[in-house]
Write an enzyme that holds these catalytic residues in place. Structure first.
Site, PDB file in Angstrom:
ATOM      1  N   HIS A  33       0.844  -1.210   0.000  1.00  0.00           N
ATOM      2  CA  HIS A  33       0.000   0.000   0.000  1.00  0.00           C
ATOM      3  C   HIS A  33       0.875   1.256   0.000  1.00  0.00           C
ATOM      4  O   HIS A  33       0.613   2.208  -0.743  1.00  0.00           O
ATOM      5  CB  HIS A  33      -0.888   0.054   1.264  1.00  0.00           C
ATOM      6  N   LYS A  87     -17.826  -6.678   7.888  1.00  0.00           N
ATOM      7  CA  LYS A  87     -16.534  -7.360   8.014  1.00  0.00           C
ATOM      8  C   LYS A  87     -16.086  -7.358   9.466  1.00  0.00           C
ATOM      9  O   LYS A  87     -16.439  -6.474  10.234  1.00  0.00           O
ATOM     10  CB  LYS A  87     -15.491  -6.657   7.148  1.00  0.00           C
ATOM     11  N   ARG A  97      -2.162  -6.237  -8.197  1.00  0.00           N
ATOM     12  CA  ARG A  97      -0.964  -7.056  -8.000  1.00  0.00           C
ATOM     13  C   ARG A  97      -0.810  -8.062  -9.127  1.00  0.00           C
ATOM     14  O   ARG A  97       0.219  -8.115  -9.784  1.00  0.00           O
ATOM     15  CB  ARG A  97      -1.054  -7.798  -6.655  1.00  0.00           C
ATOM     16  N   SER A 100      -3.008  -7.751   2.958  1.00  0.00           N
ATOM     17  CA  SER A 100      -3.274  -7.629   4.394  1.00  0.00           C
ATOM     18  C   SER A 100      -3.752  -8.967   4.946  1.00  0.00           C
ATOM     19  O   SER A 100      -3.378  -9.369   6.044  1.00  0.00           O
ATOM     20  CB  SER A 100      -4.340  -6.566   4.653  1.00  0.00           C
TER      21      SER A 100
HETATM   22  O1  PNS Z   1      -9.108  -2.991   0.395  1.00  0.00           O
HETATM   23  P1  PNS Z   1     -10.377  -3.525  -0.196  1.00  0.00           P
HETATM   24  O2  PNS Z   1     -11.169  -4.272   0.848  1.00  0.00           O
HETATM   25  O3  PNS Z   1     -10.113  -4.353  -1.431  1.00  0.00           O
HETATM   26  O4  PNS Z   1     -11.265  -2.249  -0.655  1.00  0.00           O
HETATM   27  C1  PNS Z   1     -12.528  -2.413  -1.257  1.00  0.00           C
HETATM   28  C2  PNS Z   1     -13.277  -1.069  -1.397  1.00  0.00           C
HETATM   29  C3  PNS Z   1     -13.311  -0.344  -0.071  1.00  0.00           C
HETATM   30  C4  PNS Z   1     -12.583  -0.206  -2.412  1.00  0.00           C
HETATM   31  C5  PNS Z   1     -14.723  -1.386  -1.893  1.00  0.00           C
HETATM   32  O5  PNS Z   1     -15.270  -2.387  -1.111  1.00  0.00           O
HETATM   33  C6  PNS Z   1     -15.631  -0.155  -1.857  1.00  0.00           C
HETATM   34  O6  PNS Z   1     -15.506   0.723  -2.684  1.00  0.00           O
HETATM   35  N1  PNS Z   1     -16.556  -0.109  -0.874  1.00  0.00           N
HETATM   36  C7  PNS Z   1     -17.484   0.996  -0.683  1.00  0.00           C
HETATM   37  C8  PNS Z   1     -18.915   0.599  -1.068  1.00  0.00           C
HETATM   38  C9  PNS Z   1     -19.159   0.806  -2.548  1.00  0.00           C
HETATM   39  O7  PNS Z   1     -19.031   1.874  -3.091  1.00  0.00           O
HETATM   40  N2  PNS Z   1     -19.523  -0.311  -3.218  1.00  0.00           N
HETATM   41  C10 PNS Z   1     -19.743  -0.334  -4.646  1.00  0.00           C
HETATM   42  C11 PNS Z   1     -18.436  -0.622  -5.390  1.00  0.00           C
HETATM   43  S1  PNS Z   1     -18.680  -0.737  -7.130  1.00  0.00           S
END
Ligand code: PNS
Length: 167
Positions: free
Chosen positions: A17, A41, A94, A132
């Site tokens: 990150h 979560k 990645r 993570s």
């Molecule tokens: O580190 P992560 O868990 O891969 O991050 C995922 C994240 C936070 C980018 C994604 O879950 C997100 O954007 N969540 C917010 C809710 C949202 O907007 N959902 C629609 C996505 S198309």
């Protein structure tokens, strides 16, 4: 002024990150590292803890003239991006296995808010397998994660999980 949001769970932040944030600093004037609030979560660290770890870890990287801040958000990312007047969302890729899910999210987000671009960034090869989730699993099972996360993250995992011996 170009502002990007780098959203994620950051549970906890890894060197992968931080590598992405460092690279973004060459492209944007401002980066908001945004920790998602996701009640579904069960994270190791609370949102507040993750933000505090991020702030500490950011002290250890070169950000040049780029202003990097840490925040949290709940609900739709695109709603938050508009509130923040962001130009772009940054996501780290990645391996090709990340791409399919990231593409779906990027296209859905574009549909929701066409003015906000998603920018995919590649971290250094050395971090291409670091996540993570794996860091937590390896650490919890007694393996070494040295070099994959900042030392302060190891210390915070040690406090949280009660493990003090490091290989
Ligand atoms: O580190 P992560 O868990 O891969 O991050 C995922 C994240 C936070 C980018 C994604 O879950 C997100 O954007 N969540 C917010 C809710 C949202 O907007 N959902 C629609 C996505 S198309």
């Amino acid at each position: 002024m170009r502002r990007a949001i780098y959203p994620g769970s950051f549970d906890p932040v890894t060197n992968g990150h931080l590598d992405i944030i460092g690279r973004c600093c060459h492209l944007f004037d401002e980066i908001v590292v945004a920790v998602v609030v996701n009640p579904e979560k069960k994270p190791l660290f609370t949102v507040e803890e993750r933000q505090s770890i991020l702030r500490d870890a950011l002290g250890g990287i070169e950000t040049g003239t780029c202003r990097v801040s840490v925040d949290s958000f709940g609900g739709l990312l695109m709603k938050y991006a508009v509130e923040q007047k962001a130009d772009a969302i940054v996501r780290g890729i990645r391996a090709i296995s990340d791409y399919e899910y990231e593409l779906q999210m990027a296209l859905m987000n574009r549909r929701l808010e066409p003015r906000v671009e998603t920018v995919f960034m590649m971290s250094a090869e050395a971090y291409s397998y670091v996540s993570s989730r794996l860091v937590k699993e390896v650490y919890q099972l007694g393996g070494s994660v040295r070099g994959l996360v900042p030392e302060l993250v190891e210390a915070r995992m040690s406090e949280k999980l009660g493990r003090t011996s490091h290989q």
